[in-house]
Design a protein around this motif. Sequence first.
Motif, PDB file in Angstrom:
ATOM      1  N   SER A 399       0.844  -1.215   0.000  1.00 17.37           N
ATOM      2  CA  SER A 399       0.000   0.000   0.000  1.00 17.37           C
ATOM      3  C   SER A 399       0.866   1.248   0.000  1.00 17.37           C
ATOM      4  O   SER A 399       1.895   1.296   0.694  1.00 17.37           O
ATOM      5  CB  SER A 399      -0.872   0.035   1.260  1.00 17.37           C
ATOM      6  OG  SER A 399      -1.672  -1.111   1.293  1.00 17.37           O
ATOM      7  N   ASN A 400       0.436   2.200  -0.776  1.00 16.84           N
ATOM      8  CA  ASN A 400       1.138   3.494  -0.836  1.00 16.84           C
ATOM      9  C   ASN A 400       2.636   3.337  -1.076  1.00 16.84           C
ATOM     10  O   ASN A 400       3.433   4.129  -0.564  1.00 16.84           O
ATOM     11  CB  ASN A 400       0.898   4.279   0.485  1.00 16.84           C
ATOM     12  CG  ASN A 400      -0.585   4.299   0.853  1.00 16.84           C
ATOM     13  OD1 ASN A 400      -1.429   4.544  -0.022  1.00 16.84           O
ATOM     14  ND2 ASN A 400      -0.895   3.969   2.110  1.00 16.84           N
ATOM     15  N   ASN A 401       2.980   2.277  -1.769  1.00 16.24           N
ATOM     16  CA  ASN A 401       4.397   2.062  -2.105  1.00 16.24           C
ATOM     17  C   ASN A 401       5.308   2.263  -0.911  1.00 16.24           C
ATOM     18  O   ASN A 401       6.357   2.914  -1.008  1.00 16.24           O
ATOM     19  CB  ASN A 401       4.810   3.003  -3.254  1.00 16.24           C
ATOM     20  CG  ASN A 401       4.074   2.628  -4.546  1.00 16.24           C
ATOM     21  OD1 ASN A 401       3.895   1.434  -4.827  1.00 16.24           O
ATOM     22  ND2 ASN A 401       3.597   3.618  -5.265  1.00 16.24           N
ATOM     23  N   VAL A 402       4.884   1.674   0.185  1.00 16.81           N
ATOM     24  CA  VAL A 402       5.724   1.783   1.391  1.00 16.81           C
ATOM     25  C   VAL A 402       7.071   1.088   1.155  1.00 16.81           C
ATOM     26  O   VAL A 402       8.080   1.436   1.749  1.00 16.81           O
ATOM     27  CB  VAL A 402       4.977   1.189   2.606  1.00 16.81           C
ATOM     28  CG1 VAL A 402       4.773  -0.306   2.456  1.00 16.81           C
ATOM     29  CG2 VAL A 402       5.712   1.480   3.897  1.00 16.81           C
ATOM     30  N   LEU A 403       7.054   0.111   0.230  1.00 18.35           N
ATOM     31  CA  LEU A 403       8.289  -0.530  -0.247  1.00 18.35           C
ATOM     32  C   LEU A 403       8.540  -0.033  -1.670  1.00 18.35           C
ATOM     33  O   LEU A 403       7.597   0.265  -2.394  1.00 18.35           O
ATOM     34  CB  LEU A 403       8.130  -2.059  -0.250  1.00 18.35           C
ATOM     35  CG  LEU A 403       8.078  -2.745   1.115  1.00 18.35           C
ATOM     36  CD1 LEU A 403       7.871  -4.237   0.939  1.00 18.35           C
ATOM     37  CD2 LEU A 403       9.311  -2.457   1.924  1.00 18.35           C
ATOM     38  N   PRO A 404       9.826   0.034  -2.066  1.00 14.00           N
ATOM     39  CA  PRO A 404      11.020  -0.267  -1.276  1.00 14.00           C
ATOM     40  C   PRO A 404      11.340   0.791  -0.237  1.00 14.00           C
ATOM     41  O   PRO A 404      10.930   1.941  -0.381  1.00 14.00           O
ATOM     42  CB  PRO A 404      12.125  -0.343  -2.329  1.00 14.00           C
ATOM     43  CG  PRO A 404      11.651   0.536  -3.435  1.00 14.00           C
ATOM     44  CD  PRO A 404      10.163   0.439  -3.448  1.00 14.00           C
ATOM     45  N   LEU A 405      12.038   0.365   0.816  1.00 16.97           N
ATOM     46  CA  LEU A 405      12.478   1.278   1.862  1.00 16.97           C
ATOM     47  C   LEU A 405      13.517   2.234   1.293  1.00 16.97           C
ATOM     48  O   LEU A 405      14.197   1.924   0.323  1.00 16.97           O
ATOM     49  CB  LEU A 405      13.098   0.477   3.016  1.00 16.97           C
ATOM     50  CG  LEU A 405      12.210  -0.567   3.680  1.00 16.97           C
ATOM     51  CD1 LEU A 405      13.021  -1.399   4.666  1.00 16.97           C
ATOM     52  CD2 LEU A 405      11.022   0.083   4.372  1.00 16.97           C
TER      53      LEU A 405
END
Length: 747
Positions: A399-405
């Motif tokens: 979700s919400n492109n939490v990855l990649p860190l």
Amino acid sequence: MKCTKILIILLACGTSLYAQKNKKAAKIKPRNEFVTELMAKMTVDEKIAQLVQFTADGTTTGPKSGDNFIEQIKKGNVGSILNATGVEYTRKLQELNMANSRLKIPLLFGYDVIHGYRTVFPINLGESASWDPALAELSSKVAAAEAAASGIHWTFAPMVDIARDPRWGRVSEGSGEDTYLGIQLAIARVKGFQGADLSAVNTILACTKHFAAYGAAEAGRDYNTVDMSERVLRETYLPPFKATVDAGVRTFMTSFNEISGVPATGSKFLLRDILKGEWKFDGFVVTDYTAINELIPHGFAKDSIHAGELSLKAGVDMDMVGGIYLKSLKKLLAEGKVTEAQINDACRRILEAKYDLGLFEDPYRYNDVKREKQEIYKKEYLDAALTVANKSMVLLKNSNNVLPLKKEQRVAFVGPLVSDEWNIIGSWAATGDRNGYAVSVEEGVKKIISDKSKISFTKGIEIVDQRRDMMKAALDAASTADVIVAVMGEFENMTGEAASRTVIDLPGIQKEFLAELKKLGKPVVLVLMNGRPLTLSWENGNMDAILEAWFPGTMGGDAIAQTLYGINNPSGKLPITFPRTLGQVPIYYNHKNTGRPYLGSKDPEQKYKSRYIDSDNSPLYPFGYGLSYTTFEYSNLKISSKELTANGTVKVTVDVANTGNFDGEEIVQLYIQDEVGSVTRPVRELKGFKKTALKKGEKKTVEFDIKPDDLRFYNIDMQFVAEPGDFKVFVGGSSDAGLTTEFMLVK
Ligand code: GLC
């Protein structure tokens, strides 16, 4: 002085050249001639000994057998030993055998090299998520090279059991639920283990197991009853086995289970009619561990003598650990209950395998101490393990492109597996090191993030243990982070053999810990190490991202870290369905439509349909599903003709565009539905896939050929044919792909 030295070197070279030439000159006779002459000299006892396998001390992979294998070797009663490893130990046993073998017949050393020998690759279910036969072949090739360098001649792999029930712990060892994917990977693994030349010292015998339908155990309980129609057996479960015969596999292993009342180990239908008859298999069949003895508790044999008789008649060539062939065959022969021809056939098959390995020319050719040191943990092997682990990663949610860190983020790594080096290599990890050699997630992350103030590692809880005293420290660490990464899952021994579960949630208080982490109001990324599909509905509803890492092997921590930080863009696709709840199991994509298919919330008839009143029919994550850090767009699906003729081909093309911000790979999948048949047909079946690399912004046209042979099935008369009629085609990045076209197969 110098001249002398050169002379010595030349002499040494000359000697060795001569020796080799001479050794070449000592090449034995062609196989058939050699084996025939040898068998003519063998007594019945010596022939029976070839059919006998005992286990060496130490690791057992089943109920402990009572026989003292050393004494049995001294008596010349043994043809093969399993669970002995290392060049020194196997040499010692071989020397003991050769000293007591009147005709100098070498021992065959077998071992479970399932997903690596010392360099451990992802568990096979994880490797299968790469949908990459070339990688499966590579990992098997590496496994063979290390195992062969350590005195092993034969692996009990590939395991090709189709599995649709995640309660069964052995789903971890196979290629998941689909026959077509299973076939491609089974062939690749046989090629990897056996190579092009079995006499090469870096190739070993492969063993297709467990024949057959072991994965269909009722209720997912290991060793349990299997009962199915011959049509389902032949259409779903047998094709991967047959594919390995066509690929030249040299051994088969019978399964523990019965099929429709007949235990596989006593099934003439399976072993002589299908395997050695229809398929013309010319290798040998070993039982699973004490499976002949188990014909008695199955209620199929009245005693061990009877069990031995039934097994030999059924087509079993070698008795794994049971000791029954050794004790019964001579008596059965004398009573005319078995024939010398049956014993000779089994013996010949085994001797031919030993011949092809080159063991008659040199019983110690796999016992080179120097080569063992050179081969184990070779950098190229570790690099291969990292590549396969990276390609096995499946991104389930983001979700919400939490990855990649991002490297500048403060990340709290928590969870029972965050620093784990024991479970990460999974079950059936052969001689893999569990005490520090494998790369943990913590180690992998620290290789990427040099600023240690940006990262923290606190377990917080255990996998199963309910203790909560460590949780606060982890919550405190997480409370000051930008992102939380929870590394969780199962113990390695919660999958594999004799590891069925009645609940397939995250074990222990892991879900409770996740809920506490979520209360901190920061993005939470769940990384999973597990050997089976888990029920993740709550996690899917509450976690910001979920990465399925399986048990990723020796280099697993590097692969997970490289994936989390975007060095690796995950491209894996699920080889097995993840259910919403266990109540849906068995659930698989290629199911039948039924007479009352439920069309979901849009269905005008909500009650009298094939559905649940407390759950959607669809799985949580379907077969073939997996996300990427980029996005892929499918368009322009075309078919070269709406009619496929009996000897023709239709071409399907589709455009795939990388519409996101990362280079990536998409596994483009082709499914076909036979709309009407003389027997009902699945709603769709995988018939092709192509892993396609696309740079960001790039578009490619992907092409598939469809031929009549792709449409064959067992019709109402059990003939394996394609029936003229209407067919639908689906193309996409998962088994629920919606892009469709159609064609007609004409007479
Ligand atoms: C075990 C397993 C089988 C394995 C064999 C030898 O019981 O069922 O997969 O290859 O014994 O270890």
